[in-house]
Design an enzyme around this catalytic site. Structure first.
Site, PDB file in Angstrom:
ATOM      1  N   HIS A 101       0.882  -1.165   0.000  1.00 28.98           N
ATOM      2  CA  HIS A 101       0.000   0.000   0.000  1.00 28.98           C
ATOM      3  C   HIS A 101       0.925   1.223   0.000  1.00 28.98           C
ATOM      4  O   HIS A 101       2.001   1.183   0.597  1.00 28.98           O
ATOM      5  CB  HIS A 101      -0.827   0.111   1.278  1.00 28.98           C
ATOM      6  CG  HIS A 101      -1.739  -1.034   1.560  1.00 28.98           C
ATOM      7  ND1 HIS A 101      -1.343  -2.140   2.259  1.00 28.98           N
ATOM      8  CD2 HIS A 101      -3.059  -1.207   1.292  1.00 28.98           C
ATOM      9  CE1 HIS A 101      -2.380  -2.968   2.396  1.00 28.98           C
ATOM     10  NE2 HIS A 101      -3.434  -2.428   1.817  1.00 28.98           N
ATOM     11  N   ASP A 104       2.279   2.011   3.391  1.00 27.56           N
ATOM     12  CA  ASP A 104       3.213   1.080   4.046  1.00 27.56           C
ATOM     13  C   ASP A 104       4.637   1.491   3.735  1.00 27.56           C
ATOM     14  O   ASP A 104       5.505   1.440   4.594  1.00 27.56           O
ATOM     15  CB  ASP A 104       3.135  -0.364   3.516  1.00 27.56           C
ATOM     16  CG  ASP A 104       1.752  -0.923   3.420  1.00 27.56           C
ATOM     17  OD1 ASP A 104       0.919  -0.546   4.245  1.00 27.56           O
ATOM     18  OD2 ASP A 104       1.529  -1.748   2.510  1.00 27.56           O
TER      19      ASP A 104
END
Ligand code: XLS
Ligand code: NI
Ligand code: NI
Length: 437
Positions: A101, A104
């Site tokens: 993501h 992240d």
């Protein structure tokens, strides 16, 4: 750079029966199965969020993970350092892909501009590391569920501003996925659902979700991104009901809104079981619509009712999944992405290796079992035979739509009672499959 895993060298295949903890017992990447290497079949991928951002916290306690390379900050320089650690890990493990993501890999800034700048700074390192190692991006995605702005959802929020922000975030995430040569882009509807229908206009929210996805399709064309768009079904958690609740619901949604040709499904085992289905069921549904794109490999716990995201160690499950993958002719842009985390008690860095080795060996074994079942042929033969009344005579005429109720009534009057119903042989088949485990 100092190594983050000084005691671990490249994990090697050591053969069935090996007692070495840091070695593969079944995953032999160069081994040929049905004419392709295990590496090509399985296309393993490491998830950035669990493996490099997971603190191993649960709702009753703080994180336990010991990660010596972390400096305790959420800075861009820490994110860059972490990216190098991630690639050292994947290199040593021998996984060809990873998935992330946006939030992240890079920290969220004070505003969108800052967040985008931080993402660019980390993408630079990811790109350099991809080049150095040959490890590729399986798919990228945007985190549209963690920040408080998305409390009511992102594209399905009651607040149009949230839709706007989410669109801008996905635009950027698609751009960086494209830049990194990602083979896919995933939409998982984290909060795209509701907690209560008393405050929800379901129809309007679903229309907005479709509008959002159409905009994504348009933008994909605009930037020339050729990766596969994927929807990841999940019935609940964090919401009580998520709109993309299972494979059938997703396919219906995509069809209804004219999106089906642009999307495939990314199926996750633990989501299937949360939906009250087996992974085998979800795969069959997706394959029937030629819409199985990729899988998030994990497993749940029958005694815990949430998405426990455990590493898949169930050989029966591995065999079922790989039978499905072989049946559809293998992955094209998809892969076996370990959307899985080690348990809170498995807090040491080396446990990250143990978790992945366990998952990789389970799927390698599943692949070998699936190939053996196919080679044996009895299962397929049984299935073929079971439907043989459709291959000729009246069955064939029905399948070819040559007859209607009138002709069938005439046929029934002549035929008399339904004959020759044969046993389903479930127990025999289950035991047949067990022969190969
Ligand atoms: C959560 C989902 C998520 C997606 C990516 O349950 O599995 O991790 O895979 O957003
Ligand atoms: Ni997932
Ligand atoms: Ni999940």
């Amino acid at each position: 750079m100092a190594t983050a895993f000084p005691k671990v060298s490249r994990i090697q295949y050591d053969g069935v029966g090996s007692k070495k903890p840091l070695a593969f017992k079944h995953y032999n990447e160069a081994e040929l199965v049905e004419g392709k290497t295990m590496k090509e079949h399985l296309r393993f991928s490491v998830t950035y969020w669990h493996t490099f951002r997971g603190q191993l916290a649960d709702m009753f306690g703080m994180g336990t993970a010991v990660r010596p390379w972390e400096d305790g900050t959420n800075s861009v320089s820490m994110a860059q350092k972490r990216a190098r650690v991630a690639f050292e890990f994947m290199e040593k493990l021998g996984t060809p892909y990873y998935a992330f993501h946006d939030r992240d890999v890079a920290p969220e800034g004070r505003n969108l501009k800052e967040s985008n700048r931080a993402l660019d700074a980390v993408v630079k390192v990811l790109k350099e590391q991809q080049k150095r190692t040959g490890i590729k991006l399986l798919w990228g995605t945007a985190c549209l569920f963690a920040h408080p702005r998305y409390m009511h959802g992102a594209s399905t929020s009651c607040n149009a501003d949230a839709f706007v922000y989410a669109a801008a975030q996905v635009k950027k995430a698609m751009e960086v996925t494209h830049e990194l040569g990602g083979e896919g882009y995933v939409f998982w509807g984290g909060r795209e659902g509701y907690s209560t229908l008393w405050n929800t206009n379901l129809k309007r929210e679903m229309d907005h979700l479709a509008a959002f996805l159409h905009m994504a399709v348009d933008y994909k064309k605009k930037i020339g991104f050729k990766g596969q768009f994927l929807i990841e079904p999940k019935p609940k958690e964090p919401t009580k009901h998520q709109y993309d609740s299972d494979a059938a619901a997703c396919l219906n949604f995509l069809r209804e809104y004219g999106l089906l040709e642009h999307f495939k499904l990314n199926l996750e085992t633990n989501h299937a079981t949360l939906a009250g289905h087996t992974m085998q069921h979800e795969m069959e549904v997706a394959i029937a619509s030629n819409a199985l794109g990729s899988i998030d490999a994990n497993m749940g716990d029958t005694l815990l009712g949430w998405d426990t995201d455990q590493f898949p160690t169930d050989i029966y499950l591995g065999a079922q999944v790989m039978l499905g993958i072989l049946k559809m002719g293998g992955f094209t842009t998809g892969g076996t992405n370990f959307d899985a985390k080690v348990r809170r008690e498995s807090f040491e860095p080396v446990d990250l290796f143990h978790g992945h080795i366990a998952g990789m060996d389970t799927f390698a074994r599943g692949l070998k079992i699936a190939a053996a079942i196919r080679k044996d042929g009895r299962l397929e033969e049984f299935l073929k035979e079971r439907y043989s009344s459709w291959d000729s005579g009246i069955g064939e005429k029905i399948e070819k739509r040559k007859v209607g109720f009138k002709e069938l009534e005439e046929h029934a009057l002549k035929m008399g009672e339904v004959r020759t119903n044969r046993s389903g042989r479930q127990e025999w088949l289950e035991n047949l499959v067990n022969e190969f485990l």
